[in-house]
Design a protein around this motif. Structure first.
Motif, PDB file in Angstrom:
ATOM      1  N   PRO A  74     -10.719  24.321  40.241  1.00  0.00           N
ATOM      2  CA  PRO A  74      -9.718  25.351  39.952  1.00  0.00           C
ATOM      3  C   PRO A  74     -10.369  26.702  39.631  1.00  0.00           C
ATOM      4  CG  PRO A  74      -9.118  23.331  38.890  1.00  0.00           C
ATOM      5  CD  PRO A  74     -10.496  23.128  39.432  1.00  0.00           C
ATOM      6  N   THR A  75     -11.510  26.685  38.936  1.00  0.00           N
ATOM      7  CA  THR A  75     -12.210  27.943  38.647  1.00  0.00           C
ATOM      8  C   THR A  75     -12.540  28.653  39.953  1.00  0.00           C
ATOM      9  OG1 THR A  75     -13.195  27.149  36.590  1.00  0.00           O
ATOM     10  CG2 THR A  75     -14.339  28.936  37.706  1.00  0.00           C
ATOM     11  N   LYS A  76     -13.133  27.917  40.889  1.00  0.00           N
ATOM     12  CA  LYS A  76     -13.515  28.525  42.175  1.00  0.00           C
ATOM     13  C   LYS A  76     -12.261  29.024  42.893  1.00  0.00           C
ATOM     14  CE  LYS A  76     -17.443  25.456  42.618  1.00  0.00           C
ATOM     15  NZ  LYS A  76     -17.765  24.111  43.110  1.00  0.00           N
ATOM     16  N   LYS A 131      -1.528  27.374  31.311  1.00  0.00           N
ATOM     17  CA  LYS A 131      -2.088  27.377  32.665  1.00  0.00           C
ATOM     18  C   LYS A 131      -3.478  27.999  32.642  1.00  0.00           C
ATOM     19  CE  LYS A 131       2.567  28.475  34.173  1.00  0.00           C
ATOM     20  NZ  LYS A 131       3.434  29.305  34.979  1.00  0.00           N
ATOM     21  N   GLY A 132      -4.431  27.321  33.282  1.00  0.00           N
ATOM     22  CA  GLY A 132      -5.790  27.853  33.351  1.00  0.00           C
ATOM     23  C   GLY A 132      -5.814  29.228  34.018  1.00  0.00           C
ATOM     24  N   ALA A 133      -4.959  29.399  35.036  1.00  0.00           N
ATOM     25  CA  ALA A 133      -4.939  30.665  35.776  1.00  0.00           C
ATOM     26  C   ALA A 133      -4.570  31.831  34.854  1.00  0.00           C
ATOM     27  CB  ALA A 133      -3.954  30.571  36.934  1.00  0.00           C
ATOM     28  N   MET A 134      -3.726  31.577  33.853  1.00  0.00           N
ATOM     29  CA  MET A 134      -3.329  32.629  32.910  1.00  0.00           C
ATOM     30  C   MET A 134      -4.505  33.063  32.043  1.00  0.00           C
ATOM     31  SD  MET A 134      -0.333  33.418  33.645  1.00  0.00           S
ATOM     32  CE  MET A 134      -0.169  34.612  32.326  1.00  0.00           C
ATOM     33  N   THR A 176       2.328  14.806  36.986  1.00  0.00           N
ATOM     34  CA  THR A 176       1.227  15.756  37.161  1.00  0.00           C
ATOM     35  C   THR A 176       1.581  17.101  36.556  1.00  0.00           C
ATOM     36  OG1 THR A 176      -0.428  16.518  38.759  1.00  0.00           O
ATOM     37  CG2 THR A 176       1.880  16.747  39.430  1.00  0.00           C
ATOM     38  N   ASN A 177       0.627  18.028  36.607  1.00  0.00           N
ATOM     39  CA  ASN A 177       0.852  19.397  36.159  1.00  0.00           C
ATOM     40  C   ASN A 177       0.401  20.300  37.309  1.00  0.00           C
ATOM     41  OD1 ASN A 177      -1.044  21.731  34.394  1.00  0.00           O
ATOM     42  ND2 ASN A 177       1.160  21.672  34.269  1.00  0.00           N
ATOM     43  N   ALA A 178       1.363  20.824  38.039  1.00  0.00           N
ATOM     44  CA  ALA A 178       1.049  21.517  39.299  1.00  0.00           C
ATOM     45  C   ALA A 178       0.538  22.944  39.089  1.00  0.00           C
ATOM     46  CB  ALA A 178       2.273  21.509  40.205  1.00  0.00           C
ATOM     47  N   GLU A 179      -0.498  23.034  38.267  1.00  0.00           N
ATOM     48  CA  GLU A 179      -1.108  24.335  37.956  1.00  0.00           C
ATOM     49  C   GLU A 179      -2.612  24.207  38.111  1.00  0.00           C
ATOM     50  OE1 GLU A 179       0.526  26.951  37.289  1.00  0.00           O
ATOM     51  OE2 GLU A 179       2.504  26.203  36.728  1.00  0.00           O
ATOM     52  N   PHE A 180      -3.041  23.403  39.061  1.00  0.00           N
ATOM     53  CA  PHE A 180      -4.447  23.013  39.092  1.00  0.00           C
ATOM     54  C   PHE A 180      -4.927  22.916  40.543  1.00  0.00           C
ATOM     55  CE2 PHE A 180      -7.873  19.896  37.783  1.00  0.00           C
ATOM     56  CZ  PHE A 180      -8.412  20.641  36.758  1.00  0.00           C
TER      57      PHE A 180
END
Ligand code: GLN
Length: 246
Positions: A187-189, A165-168, A37-41
């Motif tokens: 993740p957006t929310k 990372k989406g958060a970045m 997985t990619n734990a950035e989600f």
């Protein structure tokens, strides 16, 4: 004698080829099963301290339990997940991953376990963007290797900037470095909650199904995963995980 040696050699080569081609399990240890997985989600997979937790992790624990194995989690870049699965480094991939034609050439997907879409986030005070149409020619942040990135690249004249990372991407949006972010809905929310500088548009750019990926041809694991998904729906555990993480 030569003939015998030759045939022994060719049988061994044949054996090696056959073993090499089979859907070999990632874990050499029979007692563990490895989830990639990619734990950035968040809330699907993210870190709480050192531990990887989230909705997808709960589902994976159920899969491991059904197999009578211990779950091990490999956290890696999203774009490398399917290659890791193909290389046998992980046994299955669960990462809020959308099933699509392109990926289906590489791996097999389980039944869908979550419906999602891509959402557009902009600066709260930006009046120039009110829909996907308005993204033409804009600077758009996305997560590398995702369906959101693909969506953004289809927008005429847009400059697409890919982040690990989406958060970045959302941080850069808040800092005014880009005009918009296209990212999966939950993740957006999650990452914009309580941030008054950002605004999420209502429009859903896509309709996507999150599925679990297994190596091509591994029917046994696929069936067990589908059975687990069905069982947790019926037992009410799926609902509990939703309530816990969303
Ligand atoms: N659902 C998106 C995709 O499959 C994003 C997944 C993710 O970033 N973890 O491409």
């Amino acid at each position: 004698m030569k003939k015998i040696i030759l045939s022994v050699v060719s049988i061994s080569i044949l054996a090696m080829v056959l073993v090499g081609c089979g859907a070999k399990p990632a874990s050499s240890n029979d007692d563990i099963i490895i989830m990639g997985t990619n734990a950035e989600f968040a809330p699907f997979e993210y870190r709480e301290g050192k531990e990887v937790v989230g909705f997808d992790v709960e589902i994976s624990k159920k899969i491991a339990e059904k197999l009578g194995k211990e779950l091990k989690i490999e956290d890696m870049k999203f774009e490398g997940l399917l290659a890791a699965l193909e290389a046998g480094k992980v046994d299955f991939v669960i990462a809020g991953m959308t099933k699509d034609k392109e990926r289906e050439k590489q791996v097999d997907f389980s039944d869908s376990y979550f419906l999602s879409s891509q959402l557009i986030t902009i600066k709260a005070d930006d009046t120039s963007i009110n829909s996907g149409e308005d993204l033409k020619g804009k600077k758009i942040g996305v997560q590398l290797g995702t369906t959101g990135e693909r969506e953004a690249r289809d927008i005429e004249g847009a400059e697409v900037i890919s982040f690990d990372k989406g958060a970045m991407a959302l941080v850069d949006l808040a800092n005014g470095k880009i005009d918009a972010v296209i990212l999966d809905a939950e993740p957006t929310k999650n990452y914009t909650e309580g941030n008054d500088d950002l605004r999420v548009l209502d429009e859903q750019l896509t309709e996507e199904e999150y599925c679990i990926a297994v190596p091509k041809g591994n029917k046994e694991l696929l069936e067990l995963i589908n059975l687990t998904l069905k069982e947790i729906q019926e037992s009410g555990e799926y609902e509990q995980f939703i309530n816990k993480y969303f």
